[in-house]
Scaffold this active site. Structure first.
Site: not given
Ligand code: GH3
Ligand code: MG
Length: 354
Positions: A250, A207
């Site tokens: 992510d 992640d």
């Molecule tokens: P952590 O270190 O705890 O993982 O913190 P984090 O901010 O990465 O938290 P998390 O994994 O929960 O966040 C996932 C984020 O990924 C949330 C969303 O804004 C972003 N995201 C999800 N799908 C996509 C995508 O297709 N494109 C982009 N640019 N961002 C995405």
């Molecule tokens: Mg994350």
């Protein structure tokens, strides 16, 4: 399906022959021949329905040759050779062309059309319709060939579309990796294979750290580019037999057959370092946390294995991110005391954490 369609064609052919006998017809028609044809094709249709599943492709190719012969015989029995009117039964060759165009390869279609051309040419010579023989032959063979070609082209287009749709349904559109659904299916297959062959199998779940911040600071487009780069880096780090998937926003996963926890840890660390040094996403300062689990030790079902890898990933996040943790270390609570545990996975973890 091939058997059902062929059976239906023969059955309709038989029913139409019965109708031709019952309804007003050429007085010169050979009713005995028509009766034999109706009975023969009807019986053949029943045999096809009954044995449809057991017949090979070659058998159906032979069935269509038989169908062409039957249509030719119906022309022969129509009485035209004794001066009766033309029965127009040559239209029935179109059925064979449609069937062949849909189910057979180009080579077999060509052979079937060749057989129709030969048989129809032969029966025209016998019934001798006079000066129109060549015209009738050309029109019929042309019409039948066009039907086969059109159906075959449509079928190929359809097959291609279905293939692309099936692929798209299993692919993550942003990274081109397999998606969650395909990952779940693959994990189940690889776990079952690992159990059967008694070979190890490992799962890595990764992640991106603070990805929300990356999106917020650099924008969604940079976030998307980072996801693509992570996907490509993971694909390059994996072997041909591995499955790399994007299983969430992510979140990425790699199924590693024939790999134990130590091997998986080496893979995870290679991936983590490759992402750390990746020039393309320097701007976004991407790091990843990774959790690994091995089938034998951490879970023999997809759910159990994913849960173990997830727990290890959670531990990696808790310990400060940008590191890899093995499930067994997470479970034993030894992840932070790795130097005292001479397990390769944990010692690598210690290096990553320091
Ligand atoms: P952590 O270190 O705890 O993982 O913190 P984090 O901010 O990465 O938290 P998390 O994994 O929960 O966040 C996932 C984020 O990924 C949330 C969303 O804004 C972003 N995201 C999800 N799908 C996509 C995508 O297709 N494109 C982009 N640019 N961002 C995405
Ligand atoms: Mg994350």
């Amino acid at each position: 399906m091939m058997g059902q369609v062929a059976g239906t064609l023969f059955l309709i052919g038989s029913a139409m022959t019965v109708l031709a006998i019952l309804l007003p017809h050429s007085p010169k028609a050979d009713i005995g021949g028509f009766c034999a044809m109706a009975g023969g094709t009807g019986l053949f249709a029943l045999l096809l329905f009954r044995h449809a599943r057991r017949l090979s492709l070659r058998s159906y190719e032979c069935c269509m040759l038989l169908a062409s012969l039957t249509v030719t015989l119906s022309l022969y029995f129509s009485g035209e050779r004794h001066g009766g009117p033309s029965a127009g039964n040559q239209v029935l060759y179109v059925w064979i062309a449609l069937y062949s165009g849909y189910f057979f390869s180009v080579v077999v279609i060509t052979a079937q059309l060749g057989a129709i051309a030969g048989l129809y040419g032969g029966v025209l010579l016998v019934i001798d319709p006079g000066s129109v023989a060549l015209t009738r032959w050309l029109i019929t063979v042309g019409m039948v060939s066009a039907a086969a070609v059109i159906v075959h082209a449509l079928k190929r287009r359809n097959d291609d579309l279905l293939r692309r749709l099936a692929k798209a349904a299993r692919t993550d559109s942003l990274t081109g990796l397999v998606n969650r659904q395909a990952f779940d299916e693959r994990l189940e297959i690889d776990l079952a294979r690992g159990r059967r062959t008694e070979r190890p199998m490992a799962l890595v779940i990764a992640d991106i750290d603070h990805f929300k911040e990356i999106n917020d600071r650099f924008g969604h487009a940079v976030g998307d580019a980072a996801l693509r780069t992570v996907g490509e880096t993971a694909r390059q780090a994996a072997r041909g037999t591995d499955t790399v998937a994007r299983i969430g926003g992510d979140e990425f996963a790699a199924i590693l057959p024939d790999t134990d926890a130590e091997g998986a840890f080496l893979f995870a660390e290679r991936l983590r370092e490759a992402i750390l040094t990746s020039r393309e996403i320097d701007e976004a300062l991407v790091t990843m946390s990774l959790g690994i689990a091995e089938a034998e030790a951490d879970g023999l079902t997809p759910d159990a294995l994913c849960r173990s890898a997830d727990e290890a990933l959670y531990e990696a996040k808790k310990l400060g991110r940008n590191q890899t943790v093995a499930a067994r270390a997470a479970r034993a609570g030894t992840a932070t005391h790795a130097r005292r545990q001479p397990i390769a996975a944990q010692s690598s973890f210690a290096r990553a954490a320091s």
